[in-house]
Design a protein around this motif. Structure first.
Motif, mmCIF file in Angstrom:
data_model
loop_
_atom_site.group_PDB
_atom_site.id
_atom_site.type_symbol
_atom_site.label_atom_id
_atom_site.label_comp_id
_atom_site.label_asym_id
_atom_site.label_seq_id
_atom_site.Cartn_x
_atom_site.Cartn_y
_atom_site.Cartn_z
ATOM 1 N N PHE A 1 0.852 -1.181 0.000
ATOM 2 C CA PHE A 1 0.000 0.000 0.000
ATOM 3 C C PHE A 1 0.891 1.235 0.000
ATOM 4 C CE2 PHE A 1 -1.983 -3.486 2.201
ATOM 5 C CZ PHE A 1 -3.258 -3.531 1.663
ATOM 6 N N ALA A 2 0.400 2.318 -0.581
ATOM 7 C CA ALA A 2 1.107 3.595 -0.539
ATOM 8 C C ALA A 2 0.429 4.470 0.505
ATOM 9 C CB ALA A 2 1.067 4.272 -1.904
ATOM 10 N N ARG A 3 1.154 5.447 0.944
ATOM 11 C CA ARG A 3 0.576 6.385 1.897
ATOM 12 C C ARG A 3 -0.705 6.951 1.279
ATOM 13 N NH1 ARG A 3 3.898 9.485 5.740
ATOM 14 N NH2 ARG A 3 5.543 8.436 4.584
ATOM 15 N N GLY A 4 -1.794 6.793 1.977
ATOM 16 C CA GLY A 4 -3.061 7.318 1.490
ATOM 17 C C GLY A 4 -3.835 6.383 0.571
ATOM 18 N N SER A 5 -3.263 5.240 0.179
ATOM 19 C CA SER A 5 -3.973 4.347 -0.741
ATOM 20 C C SER A 5 -4.855 3.326 -0.023
ATOM 21 C CB SER A 5 -2.995 3.587 -1.651
ATOM 22 O OG SER A 5 -2.345 2.534 -0.941
ATOM 23 N N TYR A 6 -4.565 3.055 1.239
ATOM 24 C CA TYR A 6 -5.284 2.009 1.962
ATOM 25 C C TYR A 6 -6.773 2.300 1.967
ATOM 26 C CZ TYR A 6 -6.372 -1.494 5.414
ATOM 27 O OH TYR A 6 -6.897 -2.574 6.040
ATOM 28 N N PRO A 7 -7.621 1.353 1.691
ATOM 29 C CA PRO A 7 -7.387 -0.088 1.556
ATOM 30 C C PRO A 7 -7.074 -0.560 0.136
ATOM 31 C CG PRO A 7 -9.728 0.293 1.619
ATOM 32 C CD PRO A 7 -9.056 1.652 1.733
ATOM 33 N N LYS A 8 -6.829 0.351 -0.769
ATOM 34 C CA LYS A 8 -6.524 -0.042 -2.147
ATOM 35 C C LYS A 8 -5.065 -0.514 -2.259
ATOM 36 C CE LYS A 8 -6.437 1.502 -6.898
ATOM 37 N NZ LYS A 8 -6.343 2.628 -7.796
ATOM 38 N N VAL A 9 -4.896 -1.730 -2.749
ATOM 39 C CA VAL A 9 -3.561 -2.305 -2.943
ATOM 40 C C VAL A 9 -2.903 -1.633 -4.136
ATOM 41 C CG1 VAL A 9 -2.311 -4.421 -3.514
ATOM 42 C CG2 VAL A 9 -4.273 -4.516 -1.977
ATOM 43 N N VAL A 10 -1.658 -1.222 -3.960
ATOM 44 C CA VAL A 10 -0.903 -0.574 -5.034
ATOM 45 C C VAL A 10 -0.148 -1.601 -5.863
ATOM 46 C CG1 VAL A 10 0.980 1.037 -5.533
ATOM 47 C CG2 VAL A 10 -0.677 1.569 -3.746
ATOM 48 N N ARG A 11 0.351 -2.637 -5.194
ATOM 49 C CA ARG A 11 1.153 -3.654 -5.896
ATOM 50 C C ARG A 11 1.082 -4.961 -5.128
ATOM 51 N NH1 ARG A 11 7.468 -2.744 -7.638
ATOM 52 N NH2 ARG A 11 7.604 -4.519 -9.027
ATOM 53 N N THR A 12 1.012 -6.073 -5.865
ATOM 54 C CA THR A 12 1.035 -7.404 -5.264
ATOM 55 C C THR A 12 2.211 -8.176 -5.836
ATOM 56 O OG1 THR A 12 -1.371 -7.414 -5.008
ATOM 57 C CG2 THR A 12 -0.261 -9.549 -4.917
ATOM 58 N N LEU A 13 3.007 -8.759 -4.946
ATOM 59 C CA LEU A 13 4.157 -9.574 -5.354
ATOM 60 C C LEU A 13 3.968 -10.987 -4.827
ATOM 61 C CD1 LEU A 13 6.968 -7.022 -4.475
ATOM 62 C CD2 LEU A 13 5.998 -7.482 -6.723
ATOM 63 N N THR A 14 4.443 -11.969 -5.587
ATOM 64 C CA THR A 14 4.218 -13.363 -5.187
ATOM 65 C C THR A 14 5.480 -14.214 -5.170
ATOM 66 O OG1 THR A 14 3.691 -13.947 -7.464
ATOM 67 C CG2 THR A 14 1.833 -13.392 -6.036
ATOM 68 N N ARG A 15 6.618 -13.665 -5.520
ATOM 69 C CA ARG A 15 7.825 -14.492 -5.599
ATOM 70 C C ARG A 15 8.760 -14.247 -4.418
ATOM 71 N NH1 ARG A 15 10.283 -13.601 -11.350
ATOM 72 N NH2 ARG A 15 10.957 -11.839 -10.124
ATOM 73 N N GLY A 16 8.211 -14.319 -3.224
ATOM 74 C CA GLY A 16 9.005 -14.094 -2.025
ATOM 75 C C GLY A 16 9.866 -15.293 -1.677
ATOM 76 N N GLU A 17 11.031 -15.000 -1.127
ATOM 77 C CA GLU A 17 11.954 -16.039 -0.668
ATOM 78 C C GLU A 17 12.332 -15.739 0.779
ATOM 79 O OE1 GLU A 17 16.540 -17.526 -1.421
ATOM 80 O OE2 GLU A 17 15.731 -15.897 -2.619
ATOM 81 N N VAL A 18 12.092 -16.697 1.661
ATOM 82 C CA VAL A 18 12.477 -16.523 3.060
ATOM 83 C C VAL A 18 14.001 -16.646 3.141
ATOM 84 C CG1 VAL A 18 12.289 -17.426 5.405
ATOM 85 C CG2 VAL A 18 10.280 -17.405 3.915
ATOM 86 N N VAL A 19 14.656 -15.578 3.593
ATOM 87 C CA VAL A 19 16.115 -15.600 3.692
ATOM 88 C C VAL A 19 16.588 -15.834 5.115
ATOM 89 C CG1 VAL A 19 16.557 -14.282 1.595
ATOM 90 C CG2 VAL A 19 16.218 -13.070 3.730
#
Length: 76
Positions: free
Chosen positions: A39-57
């Motif tokens: 979310f960006a400042r002021g965008s909540y609850p609208k999602v600005v970007r969704t990412l799905t390729r997370g890696e637990v480091v």
């Protein structure tokens, strides 16, 4: 990414095209894909970007903490 657990995380930094997100370890079980909504400042609850390729480091199971690296492209 298709439902399942939801929880909170905080972006603790961006470097070399990756965002680093701190969250609870139980929210990112090994081998299960996750969606990370930003979310960006002021965008909540609208999602600005969704990412799905997370890696637990880093995973500290006893402390229930995980650091996840997500590719985001150029540093914001």
């Amino acid at each position: 990414p298709n439902g399942g657990r939801s929880g909170a995380a905080v972006c603790v930094g961006c470097r070399d095209g990756f965002a680093y997100v701190l969250t609870a370890a139980h929210l990112v079980p090994a081998g299960e894909p996750r969606a990370y909504e930003f979310f960006a400042r002021g965008s909540y609850p609208k999602v600005v970007r969704t990412l799905t390729r997370g890696e637990v480091v880093v995973r500290l199971a006893d402390a229930d903490v995980a650091l996840v690296r997500l590719p985001v492209g150029a540093d914001p």
